[in-house]
Motif scaffolding. Structure first.
Motif, PDB file in Angstrom:
ATOM      1  N   GLN A  46       0.836  -1.210   0.000  1.00  0.00           N
ATOM      2  CA  GLN A  46       0.000   0.000   0.000  1.00  0.00           C
ATOM      3  C   GLN A  46       0.869   1.258   0.000  1.00  0.00           C
ATOM      4  O   GLN A  46       0.554   2.240  -0.677  1.00  0.00           O
ATOM      5  CB  GLN A  46      -0.948  -0.014   1.210  1.00  0.00           C
ATOM      6  CG  GLN A  46      -2.084  -1.011   1.011  1.00  0.00           C
ATOM      7  CD  GLN A  46      -2.826  -1.342   2.286  1.00  0.00           C
ATOM      8  OE1 GLN A  46      -2.255  -1.279   3.382  1.00  0.00           O
ATOM      9  NE2 GLN A  46      -4.092  -1.721   2.170  1.00  0.00           N
ATOM     10  N   GLU A  47       1.980   1.194   0.719  1.00  0.00           N
ATOM     11  CA  GLU A  47       2.886   2.349   0.784  1.00  0.00           C
ATOM     12  C   GLU A  47       3.497   2.634  -0.589  1.00  0.00           C
ATOM     13  O   GLU A  47       3.530   3.786  -1.046  1.00  0.00           O
ATOM     14  CB  GLU A  47       3.984   2.049   1.811  1.00  0.00           C
ATOM     15  CG  GLU A  47       4.945   3.196   2.048  1.00  0.00           C
ATOM     16  CD  GLU A  47       6.133   2.749   2.892  1.00  0.00           C
ATOM     17  OE1 GLU A  47       7.264   3.127   2.546  1.00  0.00           O
ATOM     18  OE2 GLU A  47       5.931   2.010   3.879  1.00  0.00           O
ATOM     19  N   VAL A  48       3.967   1.588  -1.272  1.00  0.00           N
ATOM     20  CA  VAL A  48       4.582   1.775  -2.588  1.00  0.00           C
ATOM     21  C   VAL A  48       3.533   2.221  -3.603  1.00  0.00           C
ATOM     22  O   VAL A  48       3.764   3.117  -4.422  1.00  0.00           O
ATOM     23  CB  VAL A  48       5.267   0.473  -3.052  1.00  0.00           C
ATOM     24  CG1 VAL A  48       5.794   0.613  -4.483  1.00  0.00           C
ATOM     25  CG2 VAL A  48       6.412   0.108  -2.106  1.00  0.00           C
ATOM     26  N   SER A  49       2.350   1.614  -3.528  1.00  0.00           N
ATOM     27  CA  SER A  49       1.285   1.947  -4.470  1.00  0.00           C
ATOM     28  C   SER A  49       0.861   3.402  -4.314  1.00  0.00           C
ATOM     29  O   SER A  49       0.704   4.134  -5.298  1.00  0.00           O
ATOM     30  CB  SER A  49       0.094   1.012  -4.243  1.00  0.00           C
ATOM     31  OG  SER A  49      -0.909   1.259  -5.188  1.00  0.00           O
ATOM     32  N   SER A  50       0.722   3.877  -3.069  1.00  0.00           N
ATOM     33  CA  SER A  50       0.292   5.266  -2.902  1.00  0.00           C
ATOM     34  C   SER A  50       1.389   6.230  -3.336  1.00  0.00           C
ATOM     35  O   SER A  50       1.095   7.306  -3.868  1.00  0.00           O
ATOM     36  CB  SER A  50      -0.196   5.538  -1.480  1.00  0.00           C
ATOM     37  OG  SER A  50       0.862   5.446  -0.592  1.00  0.00           O
ATOM     38  N   ALA A  51       2.657   5.851  -3.171  1.00  0.00           N
ATOM     39  CA  ALA A  51       3.749   6.711  -3.665  1.00  0.00           C
ATOM     40  C   ALA A  51       3.744   6.763  -5.193  1.00  0.00           C
ATOM     41  O   ALA A  51       3.913   7.830  -5.799  1.00  0.00           O
ATOM     42  CB  ALA A  51       5.097   6.195  -3.161  1.00  0.00           C
ATOM     43  N   LEU A  52       3.523   5.609  -5.826  1.00  0.00           N
ATOM     44  CA  LEU A  52       3.483   5.562  -7.292  1.00  0.00           C
ATOM     45  C   LEU A  52       2.384   6.472  -7.826  1.00  0.00           C
ATOM     46  O   LEU A  52       2.595   7.259  -8.760  1.00  0.00           O
ATOM     47  CB  LEU A  52       3.240   4.123  -7.760  1.00  0.00           C
ATOM     48  CG  LEU A  52       3.097   3.929  -9.272  1.00  0.00           C
ATOM     49  CD1 LEU A  52       4.395   4.247 -10.007  1.00  0.00           C
ATOM     50  CD2 LEU A  52       2.638   2.504  -9.602  1.00  0.00           C
ATOM     51  N   PHE A  53       1.197   6.403  -7.197  1.00  0.00           N
ATOM     52  CA  PHE A  53       0.062   7.172  -7.703  1.00  0.00           C
ATOM     53  C   PHE A  53       0.015   8.602  -7.160  1.00  0.00           C
ATOM     54  O   PHE A  53      -0.959   9.313  -7.354  1.00  0.00           O
ATOM     55  CB  PHE A  53      -1.248   6.406  -7.484  1.00  0.00           C
ATOM     56  CG  PHE A  53      -1.317   5.210  -8.393  1.00  0.00           C
ATOM     57  CD1 PHE A  53      -1.523   5.384  -9.756  1.00  0.00           C
ATOM     58  CD2 PHE A  53      -1.114   3.925  -7.906  1.00  0.00           C
ATOM     59  CE1 PHE A  53      -1.542   4.300 -10.619  1.00  0.00           C
ATOM     60  CE2 PHE A  53      -1.131   2.831  -8.762  1.00  0.00           C
ATOM     61  CZ  PHE A  53      -1.346   3.019 -10.125  1.00  0.00           C
ATOM     62  N   SER A  54       1.115   9.024  -6.497  1.00  0.00           N
ATOM     63  CA  SER A  54       1.295  10.452  -6.215  1.00  0.00           C
ATOM     64  C   SER A  54       2.329  11.035  -7.174  1.00  0.00           C
ATOM     65  O   SER A  54       2.728  12.179  -7.030  1.00  0.00           O
ATOM     66  CB  SER A  54       1.805  10.674  -4.794  1.00  0.00           C
ATOM     67  OG  SER A  54       1.257   9.756  -3.914  1.00  0.00           O
ATOM     68  N   THR A  55       2.794  10.227  -8.115  1.00  0.00           N
ATOM     69  CA  THR A  55       3.875  10.611  -9.036  1.00  0.00           C
ATOM     70  C   THR A  55       3.298  10.855 -10.424  1.00  0.00           C
ATOM     71  O   THR A  55       2.544  10.022 -10.930  1.00  0.00           O
ATOM     72  CB  THR A  55       4.909   9.462  -9.116  1.00  0.00           C
ATOM     73  OG1 THR A  55       5.400   9.167  -7.811  1.00  0.00           O
ATOM     74  CG2 THR A  55       6.071   9.817 -10.026  1.00  0.00           C
ATOM     75  N   THR A  56       3.638  12.007 -11.043  1.00  0.00           N
ATOM     76  CA  THR A  56       3.224  12.252 -12.426  1.00  0.00           C
ATOM     77  C   THR A  56       4.015  11.323 -13.352  1.00  0.00           C
ATOM     78  O   THR A  56       5.212  11.180 -13.159  1.00  0.00           O
ATOM     79  CB  THR A  56       3.534  13.726 -12.808  1.00  0.00           C
ATOM     80  OG1 THR A  56       2.881  14.575 -11.865  1.00  0.00           O
ATOM     81  CG2 THR A  56       3.054  14.045 -14.212  1.00  0.00           C
ATOM     82  N   PRO A  57       3.405  10.650 -14.339  1.00  0.00           N
ATOM     83  CA  PRO A  57       2.011  10.771 -14.775  1.00  0.00           C
ATOM     84  C   PRO A  57       1.066   9.723 -14.183  1.00  0.00           C
ATOM     85  O   PRO A  57      -0.103   9.689 -14.558  1.00  0.00           O
ATOM     86  CB  PRO A  57       2.128  10.546 -16.284  1.00  0.00           C
ATOM     87  CG  PRO A  57       3.193   9.497 -16.392  1.00  0.00           C
ATOM     88  CD  PRO A  57       4.184   9.812 -15.276  1.00  0.00           C
ATOM     89  N   TYR A  58       1.570   8.849 -13.278  1.00  0.00           N
ATOM     90  CA  TYR A  58       0.692   7.804 -12.728  1.00  0.00           C
ATOM     91  C   TYR A  58      -0.472   8.433 -11.964  1.00  0.00           C
ATOM     92  O   TYR A  58      -1.591   7.921 -11.999  1.00  0.00           O
ATOM     93  CB  TYR A  58       1.491   6.838 -11.847  1.00  0.00           C
ATOM     94  CG  TYR A  58       2.505   6.060 -12.652  1.00  0.00           C
ATOM     95  CD1 TYR A  58       2.142   4.901 -13.329  1.00  0.00           C
ATOM     96  CD2 TYR A  58       3.823   6.498 -12.778  1.00  0.00           C
ATOM     97  CE1 TYR A  58       3.057   4.193 -14.091  1.00  0.00           C
ATOM     98  CE2 TYR A  58       4.748   5.801 -13.547  1.00  0.00           C
ATOM     99  CZ  TYR A  58       4.355   4.658 -14.197  1.00  0.00           C
ATOM    100  OH  TYR A  58       5.262   3.963 -14.977  1.00  0.00           O
ATOM    101  N   ALA A  59      -0.196   9.575 -11.293  1.00  0.00           N
ATOM    102  CA  ALA A  59      -1.264  10.268 -10.567  1.00  0.00           C
ATOM    103  C   ALA A  59      -2.365  10.712 -11.521  1.00  0.00           C
ATOM    104  O   ALA A  59      -3.555  10.580 -11.233  1.00  0.00           O
ATOM    105  CB  ALA A  59      -0.689  11.479  -9.829  1.00  0.00           C
TER     106      ALA A  59
END
Length: 342
Positions: A46-59
């Motif tokens: 969950q920690e890695v996933s939320s970091a990934l989806f706070s990153t452009t362009p994944y966000a």
């Protein structure tokens, strides 16, 4: 040996935005987590996933992804560090081994930080039996020592910077990006973010030149006949954002896998309707953040509606015979400039 024995493990939904066939599916596997550490494993995912989806362009394209975690227990906690790489340095005496499901190890190819799984067929089997429609696979190794690698799988350790390692490695595994540090001649080649061409007129990232720090920068000697677009991109350093060229190529990689549509109605591409009836046509788009999708409806190539998810058609307004109803979805994101596929 019975080929029909399937390895079924619990699969935890981390983020589900739609059907697997209309999403980019990210699957996490863990190596070196024992059965009694599965709660830690899910927390780490969950920690890695939320970091990934706070990153452009994944966000921006979060809606386009699903994320799952397969809970595969290992016999032992940890991984292997045989201490055999010539660059182990201060880690020379820190030698350890663990019996893990995918047989991950440091020191592969004589590089200390090169952490990868040696039993790739076990990983392919687990994926086939549990989440067969995977697109991206992360393997998270339960060790605090720094390391990782890209390839078929994005492998990374649980070092304090590990979320950054994971996001860097997915740049390789998913988007096919090159490192922007000089990794050696055997890693050099023509990539979206690496080229031997330094002509500003014809360079592949020409449409970005001199915006957002994009230029033509030589790699370090002895790789200085190879060029990169940026001097502070996540493909070079952990911490900074992806540069515009890498962001663009990542978005194009998403669109290589899917169209921004969940479903459309009617599903038949040809329908026969009576002369005086109201017929509904609809589309369920996958929106990005901020939304840059435009929707245009045509009848017989005349625009009849824009940015509407559905239209009602009164057939009495049209002549007997065939008519074409068409809907076009375009993504006008300013994160993509160079798109020959349009």
């Amino acid at each position: 040996i019975n080929d029909n024995i399937r390895e079924i493990f619990p699969v935890t939904d981390i983020m589900v935005n739609g059907d697997n066939d209309s999403r980019v599916n990210i699957v996490f596997l863990g190596d070196g987590y024992r059965q009694n550490q599965m709660n830690d494993y899910i927390t780490d995912v969950q920690e890695v996933s939320s970091a990934l989806f706070s990153t452009t362009p994944y966000a921006n394209y979060m809606n386009y992804f699903n994320v799952y975690a397969v809970e595969v227990p290992s016999q032992d906690s940890g991984t292997d560090h045989p201490g055999t790489a010539p660059d182990c340095g201060g880690y020379n005496d820190n030698v350890f081994y663990a019996d893990t499901y995918f047989d991950s190890s440091f020191d592969l190819y004589n590089i200390h930080r090169l952490l990868y799984i040696q039993d790739q067929s076990a990983a392919f089997d687990v994926l086939a039996d549990n989440v067969p429609d995977w697109d991206i696979v992360f393997v998270m190794v339960n060790t605090a020592m720094y390391g990782g690698a890209g390839g078929t799988f994005a492998v990374f350790s649980r070092h304090s910077t590990s979320t950054e390692i994971a996001i860097h490695e997915i740049g390789h595994s998913f988007a096919g990006l090159a490192d922007e540090y000089w990794a050696g001649f055997n890693y050099a080649g023509e990539y979206a973010n690496m080229t031997a061409n330094n002509n500003s007129e014809t360079i592949k990232w020409n449409s970005w030149l001199y915006d957002n720090g994009i230029g033509i920068y030589a790699h370090d000697n002895p790789g200085n006949e190879w060029y990169k677009p940026h001097q502070n991109c996540k493909m070079q350093f952990l911490g900074p954002p992806f540069c515009s060229v890498c962001i663009e190529h990542t978005i194009k990689s998403v669109y290589d896998i899917l169209e921004p549509i969940n479903s459309y109605y009617p599903e038949d591409l040809e329908i026969t309707v009576p002369l005086s009836e109201v017929v509904y046509f609809g589309i369920d788009p996958i929106f990005n953040f901020p939304n840059t999708l435009s929707i245009t409806w045509f009848i017989d190539n005349q625009v009849i509606a824009e940015n509407s998810e559905g239209i009602e058609l009164e057939t009495s307004m049209y002549s007997l015979g065939e008519h074409e109803v068409k809907v076009v979805i375009e993504d006008f994101t300013d994160l993509v400039r160079n798109d020959s596929e349009n």
